[in-house]
Design a protein around this motif. Structure first.
Motif, PDB file in Angstrom:
ATOM      1  N   SER A  84      26.525  16.497 -17.154  1.00 16.32           N
ATOM      2  CA  SER A  84      25.569  15.701 -17.916  1.00 16.32           C
ATOM      3  C   SER A  84      25.000  14.587 -17.043  1.00 16.32           C
ATOM      4  CB  SER A  84      26.234  15.107 -19.158  1.00 16.32           C
ATOM      5  OG  SER A  84      27.256  14.210 -18.773  1.00 16.32           O
ATOM      6  N   MET A  85      23.819  14.161 -17.405  1.00 13.56           N
ATOM      7  CA  MET A  85      23.111  13.119 -16.667  1.00 13.56           C
ATOM      8  C   MET A  85      23.386  11.776 -17.342  1.00 13.56           C
ATOM      9  SD  MET A  85      20.928  11.655 -14.591  1.00 13.56           S
ATOM     10  CE  MET A  85      20.587  13.049 -13.581  1.00 13.56           C
ATOM     11  N   ASP A  86      23.683  10.776 -16.551  1.00 12.56           N
ATOM     12  CA  ASP A  86      23.850   9.423 -17.064  1.00 12.56           C
ATOM     13  C   ASP A  86      22.498   8.907 -17.553  1.00 12.56           C
ATOM     14  OD1 ASP A  86      25.394   6.760 -17.187  1.00 12.56           O
ATOM     15  OD2 ASP A  86      23.629   6.271 -15.944  1.00 12.56           O
ATOM     16  N   LYS A  87      22.458   8.391 -18.774  1.00 10.72           N
ATOM     17  CA  LYS A  87      21.220   7.934 -19.399  1.00 10.72           C
ATOM     18  C   LYS A  87      20.522   6.849 -18.566  1.00 10.72           C
ATOM     19  CE  LYS A  87      19.736   6.262 -23.940  1.00 10.72           C
ATOM     20  NZ  LYS A  87      20.223   5.937 -25.292  1.00 10.72           N
ATOM     21  N   GLN A  88      21.265   5.879 -18.062  1.00 10.31           N
ATOM     22  CA  GLN A  88      20.661   4.793 -17.285  1.00 10.31           C
ATOM     23  C   GLN A  88      20.137   5.283 -15.941  1.00 10.31           C
ATOM     24  OE1 GLN A  88      19.823   1.958 -18.658  1.00 10.31           O
ATOM     25  NE2 GLN A  88      20.833   2.697 -20.505  1.00 10.31           N
ATOM     26  N   GLU A  89      20.842   6.230 -15.345  1.00  8.30           N
ATOM     27  CA  GLU A  89      20.383   6.800 -14.081  1.00  8.30           C
ATOM     28  C   GLU A  89      19.064   7.553 -14.297  1.00  8.30           C
ATOM     29  OE1 GLU A  89      22.029   9.656 -10.471  1.00  8.30           O
ATOM     30  OE2 GLU A  89      23.232   9.413 -12.280  1.00  8.30           O
ATOM     31  N   PHE A  90      18.995   8.307 -15.401  1.00  4.44           N
ATOM     32  CA  PHE A  90      17.767   9.024 -15.734  1.00  4.44           C
ATOM     33  C   PHE A  90      16.614   8.046 -15.947  1.00  4.44           C
ATOM     34  CE2 PHE A  90      14.911  10.717 -19.048  1.00  4.44           C
ATOM     35  CZ  PHE A  90      14.382  11.787 -18.344  1.00  4.44           C
ATOM     36  N   ARG A  91      16.852   6.994 -16.724  1.00  6.27           N
ATOM     37  CA  ARG A  91      15.803   5.999 -16.984  1.00  6.27           C
ATOM     38  C   ARG A  91      15.355   5.315 -15.700  1.00  6.27           C
ATOM     39  NH1 ARG A  91      17.071   2.936 -22.672  1.00  6.27           N
ATOM     40  NH2 ARG A  91      16.730   4.750 -23.993  1.00  6.27           N
TER      41      ARG A  91
END
Length: 173
Positions: free
Chosen positions: A16-23
Motif C-alpha cells: 500500500s502507498m502511504d497517503k502523505q507520500e502520495f500527496r
C-alpha cells in the motif's frame, strides 16, 4: 474496463502507498487552477479544482474530480450542469474563495458571473470557460469523477495562466 493485474516479482501482494507520500508526490504535478460551478433549480455552488482534463473531442468531454463530501455536491447532481472556469494570472483570490469555507452562494461574491448555454455560472474574466452537461458520474475513493459534455466554450484574456505546483500558485505566460 481495466484488466486486473496480478502480483509479480516487481509487485508485492498487499503493498500500500502511504497517503502523505502520495500527496507529496501529487504536489509536484503542476495543474491549471479551475473553479467548477453549477446553477439551476437546486441553486448555485462551486469549488476549486486542479483535477480537470479533456477526455475526448467526439463528443467534446471533460473529466472533473469533486470531493464526495463537498457541501454543494447535491446541487451538481440535481442541476446536471457545470462550468469549468480556468483561472488566469492574478485570480488567486477567486481560487481561494471557492476553496474556502464560505457557503455556496457567498462564494459568488468574488468575480463577475454570467451564464452561457446550460445556465451554470461562467466567470466573465476566466481564461476559458467550458459550459457542460454532466453525462456520467463514477465514484472512486473520496471523490466523484464527473464526465461532462461541453456545450459551449468562451475564450477570455490570453494574459497568462494560473497553475498550482508544490502547494503554491505560479503564473504561466
Amino acid at each position: 474496463m481495466l484488466a486486473a493485474h496480478k502480483a509479480g516479482p516487481d509487485r508485492q501482494e498487499g503493498l500500500s502507498m502511504d497517503k502523505q507520500e502520495f500527496r507529496g508526490g501529487m504536489s509536484r504535478l503542476a495543474a491549471a487552477v479551475n473553479v467548477i460551478t453549477t446553477g439551476g433549480a437546486a441553486g448555485r455552488a462551486g469549488f476549486t479544482a486542479s483535477a480537470v482534463t479533456s477526455v475526448t473531442d467526439e463528443p467534446p468531454t471533460l473529466l472533473v474530480c469533486m470531493n464526495r463530501n463537498f457541501s454543494g455536491a447535491e446541487a451538481f447532481a440535481a442541476n446536471g450542469v457545470l462550468c469549468v472556469n480556468t483561472l488566469g494570472a492574478g485570480q488567486e483570490d477567486i481560487s481561494n474563495t471557492f476553496a474556502g469555507r464560505m457557503s455556496g452562494e457567498e462564494r459568488f461574491s468574488v468575480g463577475e458571473w454570467e451564464t452561457m448555454t446550460t445556465g451554470a455560472p461562467a466567470l466573465k474574466e476566466a481564461a476559458v470557460s467550458f459550459d457542460c452537461e454532466i453525462r456520467d458520474v463514477v465514484e472512486q475513493g473520496s471523490h466523484k469523477v464527473l464526465f461532462a459534455e461541453v456545450k459551449a466554450v468562451r475564450l477570455g484574456s490570453d494574459a497568462g495562466g494560473l497553475v498550482y505546483f508544490n502547494r503554491n500558485y505560479h503564473l504561466v505566460r
